[in-house]
Design an enzyme around this catalytic site. Sequence first.
Site, short mmCIF file in Angstrom:
data_model
loop_
_atom_site.label_atom_id
_atom_site.label_comp_id
_atom_site.label_asym_id
_atom_site.label_seq_id
_atom_site.Cartn_x
_atom_site.Cartn_y
_atom_site.Cartn_z
CG ASN A 210 -0.16 -0.13 2.50
OD1 ASN A 210 0.59 0.77 2.87
ND2 ASN A 210 -0.30 -1.26 3.20
CG ASP A 279 -6.49 -5.58 5.97
OD1 ASP A 279 -6.01 -5.58 7.13
OD2 ASP A 279 -7.12 -4.61 5.50
CE LYS A 289 8.71 -11.44 -14.53
NZ LYS A 289 9.39 -10.87 -15.68
N PRO A 305 -2.47 -12.19 9.95
CG PRO A 305 -0.46 -12.43 11.08
CD PRO A 305 -1.10 -12.63 9.74
CG ASP A 306 -5.89 -7.18 13.59
OD1 ASP A 306 -5.17 -6.51 14.35
OD2 ASP A 306 -6.81 -6.68 12.92
CB ILE A 307 0.12 -6.86 14.13
CG1 ILE A 307 0.62 -7.64 12.91
CG2 ILE A 307 1.24 -6.60 15.14
CD1 ILE A 307 1.62 -6.90 12.06
CG PHE A 323 -2.72 5.27 13.50
CD1 PHE A 323 -1.79 5.03 14.50
CD2 PHE A 323 -2.79 6.55 12.95
CE1 PHE A 323 -0.95 6.04 14.95
CE2 PHE A 323 -1.95 7.57 13.38
CZ PHE A 323 -1.03 7.31 14.39
CE LYS A 337 -10.85 -0.53 10.79
NZ LYS A 337 -10.25 0.32 9.76
CE LYS A 341 -8.41 -3.90 13.82
NZ LYS A 341 -7.33 -4.19 12.89
O1 PMT Z 1 2.83 6.05 6.65
P1 PMT Z 1 2.22 7.36 6.19
O2 PMT Z 1 2.39 7.58 4.71
O3 PMT Z 1 2.70 8.52 7.01
O4 PMT Z 1 0.64 7.27 6.40
C1 PMT Z 1 0.12 7.20 7.70
C2 PMT Z 1 -1.02 6.16 7.79
C3 PMT Z 1 -2.21 6.62 6.97
C4 PMT Z 1 -0.55 4.79 7.30
C5 PMT Z 1 -1.38 6.06 9.33
O5 PMT Z 1 -1.79 7.32 9.78
C6 PMT Z 1 -2.46 5.04 9.57
O6 PMT Z 1 -3.66 5.28 9.45
N1 PMT Z 1 -2.04 3.77 9.92
C7 PMT Z 1 -2.93 2.61 10.06
C8 PMT Z 1 -3.25 2.04 8.70
C9 PMT Z 1 -4.18 0.86 8.78
O7 PMT Z 1 -3.79 -0.24 8.44
O8 PMT Z 1 -5.38 1.12 9.31
P2 PMT Z 1 -6.58 0.03 9.44
O9 PMT Z 1 -7.78 0.84 9.76
O10 PMT Z 1 -6.62 -0.84 8.24
O11 PMT Z 1 -6.16 -0.85 10.68
C10 PMT Z 1 -6.58 -0.59 12.02
C11 PMT Z 1 -5.44 -0.89 12.97
O12 PMT Z 1 -5.12 -2.28 12.91
C12 PMT Z 1 -4.15 -0.15 12.68
O13 PMT Z 1 -3.57 0.23 13.91
C13 PMT Z 1 -3.29 -1.19 11.97
O14 PMT Z 1 -1.90 -0.96 12.21
C14 PMT Z 1 -3.76 -2.47 12.65
N2 PMT Z 1 -3.64 -3.68 11.83
C15 PMT Z 1 -4.36 -3.81 10.67
C16 PMT Z 1 -4.30 -5.01 9.97
C17 PMT Z 1 -3.49 -6.06 10.46
N3 PMT Z 1 -3.40 -7.20 9.80
N4 PMT Z 1 -2.79 -5.89 11.59
C18 PMT Z 1 -2.86 -4.73 12.28
O15 PMT Z 1 -2.22 -4.59 13.32
#
Ligand code: PMT
Length: 398
Positions: A210, A279, A289, A305-307, A323, A337, A341
């Site tokens: 991403n 995700d 390849k 996995p959701d970390i 976030f 969330k 979470k």
């Molecule tokens: O890196 P930059 O270019 O500065 O951009 C910043 C940002 C937009 C990436 C940052 O501000 C931000 O929003 N980070 C979280 C991105 C995200 O994956 O959000 P989410 O809504 O999909 O996930 C919710 C939370 O679960 C997040 O804390 C994420 O880190 C966590 N997560 C998600 C999926 C996963 N498999 N494991 C996780 O831990």
Amino acid sequence: MSGLSNKRIILGITGGIAAYKGAEIVRRLQDQGAEVRVVMTAAATEFIRPLTLQALSGYQVHTDLLDAEAEAAMGHIELARWADLLLIAPATANFISTMVHGGADSLLSAVYLATSAKIAVAPAMNQAMWSHTASQQNIQALKGRETIIIEPDTGIQACGDIGPGRLQQPEIIVDQLKAIFESGLLAGKKVVITAGPTREAIDPVRYISNHSSGKMGYALAAALTEAGAKVVLISGPVLLDSPAGCELISVVSADAMLNASVAAVKDANIFISAAAVADYRAVDVADQKIKKQADNLSLELKKNPDIVSTIATDNPQLFVVGFAAETENIETFARDKLVRKKLHAIIANDVSRQDIGFNADDNEVSWIDAQSCKHLGKKSKSQLARDIVKLIAANYDG
Ligand code: PMT
């Protein structure tokens, strides 16, 4: 009590067109309760008269290393000992180079060498000079000495060029100085933070990822370090330098980020998940390849996995902040969330906008916890990170 109450600050002014802004900086520092003394280089006095700064600061302005009268009043060593902070604004390319090399050919450079005060540098120069490798290497060298660099502003310059290099606005300089003295908010705490994207391999040359640049997470890591925390930064692939003072663990995939996080949080107090974790990943990663053959190619994906959720569930003693990257119904989805979470707080941002969120220098977020939702207006990720650190410190009771 104001943010710089009773702080003793030496404002060192060097010889650039932005020297005249020294007058406003003195005023703004005083508004915050600081006691200010001004030291100028000879070149700076060509741009603004010492008398102006003397009238504003209420103290004699120091300009000359070999001035017996001034040395008798408050010598350079005494000045160096007096200060809590030495702010050099504007700092020219030449003066920054002198700092890096330890020259002491002026009163200001002698004070720099003699002081044990905190040092902040607000560079100001032509955009090409600022971008030059020599200037950037000098800045990195100063950062390595724990000097706070107040990044220059971008815009039209006195010479007509457009770009980065203008002295940062006085109110932003003062805000950053306030943050320096707020350090200690998280002294003795260990914080683990994830940042950047993950990459999930499809074959040896392709991956799913991403647009995360890591800027938000790295700014937070820097602000946490500034606040006295021991910071472990677990980062996906980004093009940023590790903030000074952090332990950097570089990873590529979500699985590797999870493993590094599980190991790092064992003795931690706070976990922050700023990474944009993919995700899904490919069910089968091809050894070779994948060849272009059929018109359509299907890729079977499985959930990663959701970390943050795993860390929060397995470590109930940790204060966990996530976030939420949303494009609609931001507060509702973020709140969902937060609960799902098992987080203490979640920071929601609108990633449908180009001017904030992914890969932007600014962000605009809401801090959401069980009791409240606080909107933090649009600002640079560095400034925002300091606001977020204050909120974390205020809400963490460990
Ligand atoms: O890196 P930059 O270019 O500065 O951009 C910043 C940002 C937009 C990436 C940052 O501000 C931000 O929003 N980070 C979280 C991105 C995200 O994956 O959000 P989410 O809504 O999909 O996930 C919710 C939370 O679960 C997040 O804390 C994420 O880190 C966590 N997560 C998600 C999926 C996963 N498999 N494991 C996780 O831990």
